[in-house]
Design an enzyme around this catalytic site. Structure first.
Site, PDB file in Angstrom:
ATOM      1  N   GLU A   4      18.250 -27.035 -32.454  1.00  0.00           N
ATOM      2  CA  GLU A   4      17.845 -27.597 -33.732  1.00  0.00           C
ATOM      3  C   GLU A   4      18.019 -26.526 -34.795  1.00  0.00           C
ATOM      4  O   GLU A   4      17.567 -25.406 -34.615  1.00  0.00           O
ATOM      5  CB  GLU A   4      16.388 -28.049 -33.668  1.00  0.00           C
ATOM      6  CG  GLU A   4      15.835 -28.573 -34.966  1.00  0.00           C
ATOM      7  CD  GLU A   4      16.526 -29.831 -35.464  1.00  0.00           C
ATOM      8  OE1 GLU A   4      17.248 -29.733 -36.484  1.00  0.00           O
ATOM      9  OE2 GLU A   4      16.359 -30.885 -34.845  1.00  0.00           O
ATOM     10  N   ASP A  31      23.351 -23.591 -34.217  1.00  0.00           N
ATOM     11  CA  ASP A  31      24.220 -24.747 -34.296  1.00  0.00           C
ATOM     12  C   ASP A  31      24.653 -25.183 -32.893  1.00  0.00           C
ATOM     13  O   ASP A  31      25.047 -24.352 -32.060  1.00  0.00           O
ATOM     14  CB  ASP A  31      25.445 -24.380 -35.139  1.00  0.00           C
ATOM     15  CG  ASP A  31      26.408 -25.527 -35.262  1.00  0.00           C
ATOM     16  OD1 ASP A  31      26.098 -26.472 -36.007  1.00  0.00           O
ATOM     17  OD2 ASP A  31      27.456 -25.482 -34.583  1.00  0.00           O
ATOM     18  N   ASP A  54      22.761 -36.200 -37.776  1.00  0.00           N
ATOM     19  CA  ASP A  54      22.959 -36.445 -39.202  1.00  0.00           C
ATOM     20  C   ASP A  54      24.157 -37.370 -39.382  1.00  0.00           C
ATOM     21  O   ASP A  54      25.259 -37.057 -38.947  1.00  0.00           O
ATOM     22  CB  ASP A  54      23.195 -35.128 -39.929  1.00  0.00           C
ATOM     23  CG  ASP A  54      23.046 -35.261 -41.429  1.00  0.00           C
ATOM     24  OD1 ASP A  54      23.362 -36.343 -41.974  1.00  0.00           O
ATOM     25  OD2 ASP A  54      22.623 -34.291 -42.066  1.00  0.00           O
ATOM     26  N   ASP A  90      21.278 -44.955 -35.848  1.00  0.00           N
ATOM     27  CA  ASP A  90      20.873 -46.165 -36.553  1.00  0.00           C
ATOM     28  C   ASP A  90      21.854 -46.502 -37.676  1.00  0.00           C
ATOM     29  O   ASP A  90      21.595 -47.398 -38.467  1.00  0.00           O
ATOM     30  CB  ASP A  90      19.451 -46.024 -37.114  1.00  0.00           C
ATOM     31  CG  ASP A  90      19.321 -44.896 -38.125  1.00  0.00           C
ATOM     32  OD1 ASP A  90      19.958 -43.834 -37.916  1.00  0.00           O
ATOM     33  OD2 ASP A  90      18.587 -45.049 -39.115  1.00  0.00           O
ATOM     34  N   LYS A 123      11.472 -39.567 -35.468  1.00  0.00           N
ATOM     35  CA  LYS A 123      11.151 -39.928 -36.842  1.00  0.00           C
ATOM     36  C   LYS A 123      12.323 -40.676 -37.467  1.00  0.00           C
ATOM     37  O   LYS A 123      12.139 -41.652 -38.197  1.00  0.00           O
ATOM     38  CB  LYS A 123      10.847 -38.654 -37.636  1.00  0.00           C
ATOM     39  CG  LYS A 123      10.656 -38.870 -39.119  1.00  0.00           C
ATOM     40  CD  LYS A 123      10.265 -37.601 -39.832  1.00  0.00           C
ATOM     41  CE  LYS A 123      11.402 -36.621 -39.871  1.00  0.00           C
ATOM     42  NZ  LYS A 123      11.138 -35.437 -40.701  1.00  0.00           N
ATOM     43  N   GLU A 125      14.533 -42.545 -35.938  1.00  0.00           N
ATOM     44  CA  GLU A 125      14.578 -43.900 -35.399  1.00  0.00           C
ATOM     45  C   GLU A 125      13.562 -44.780 -36.117  1.00  0.00           C
ATOM     46  O   GLU A 125      13.866 -45.914 -36.511  1.00  0.00           O
ATOM     47  CB  GLU A 125      14.300 -43.892 -33.903  1.00  0.00           C
ATOM     48  CG  GLU A 125      14.348 -45.273 -33.281  1.00  0.00           C
ATOM     49  CD  GLU A 125      14.196 -45.268 -31.775  1.00  0.00           C
ATOM     50  OE1 GLU A 125      14.420 -46.335 -31.168  1.00  0.00           O
ATOM     51  OE2 GLU A 125      13.876 -44.209 -31.195  1.00  0.00           O
TER      52      GLU A 125
END
Length: 144
Positions: A4, A31, A54, A90, A123, A125
């Site tokens: 992360e 990364d 992202d 999403d 979060k 989702e």
């Protein structure tokens, strides 16, 4: 191991791990692509989870997406034969890109799947569902 680069995300995850009393989790604030290129050997990873990366939803930024042909080959090469890459998004156009790119990667076989029961709810989702976006889940297995 959790990768992360977003510091608040690392802090939240560390808090959850601590609350759960886990001691066998490692975090790397680096990364993911760099890590897969430089720290992980070929055929050394059993599973990769990429949940709600992202989306870079503006067309001019799509080139920054994690799931592209070059990165797909890199990630696939790090999976052990039979290893699984699980993904979720999403964003409908990113889901289409994931399916197209990963379907074209010769080291992988798979596609859309039902939501994996053990996949954590993120979060991102929750935000997507609140905006009535459909969640797309994928699973690809290394074939060779």
């Amino acid at each position: 191991m959790s990768l992360e680069v977003w510091l608040p995300g690392v802090a939240e995850s560390l808090g959850r791990v601590g609350d759960a009393g886990c001691s066998n989790v490692r975090f790397c604030g680096v990364d993911a692509v760099w890590t897969f290129e430089h720290l992980l050997a070929e055929a050394s990873v059993a599973e990769i989870w990429t949940f709600f990366p992202d989306p870079w939803h503006k067309a001019r930024h799509n080139k920054r997406r994690l799931v592209n042909a070059e990165n797909a080959h890199l990630m696939a090469s790090r999976l052990v034969p039979g290893g699984v890459w699980r993904l979720a998004t999403d964003w409908a156009d990113y889901a289409e890109q994931m399916e197209s790119v990963l379907g074209a990667e010769g080291l992988l076989s798979g596609g859309p799947v039902e939501r994996w029961e053990e996949r954590p709810v993120t979060k991102f989702e929750r935000k997507g569902l609140a905006k009535d976006r459909e969640i797309a889940d994928f699973a690809y297995r290394r074939v060779t």
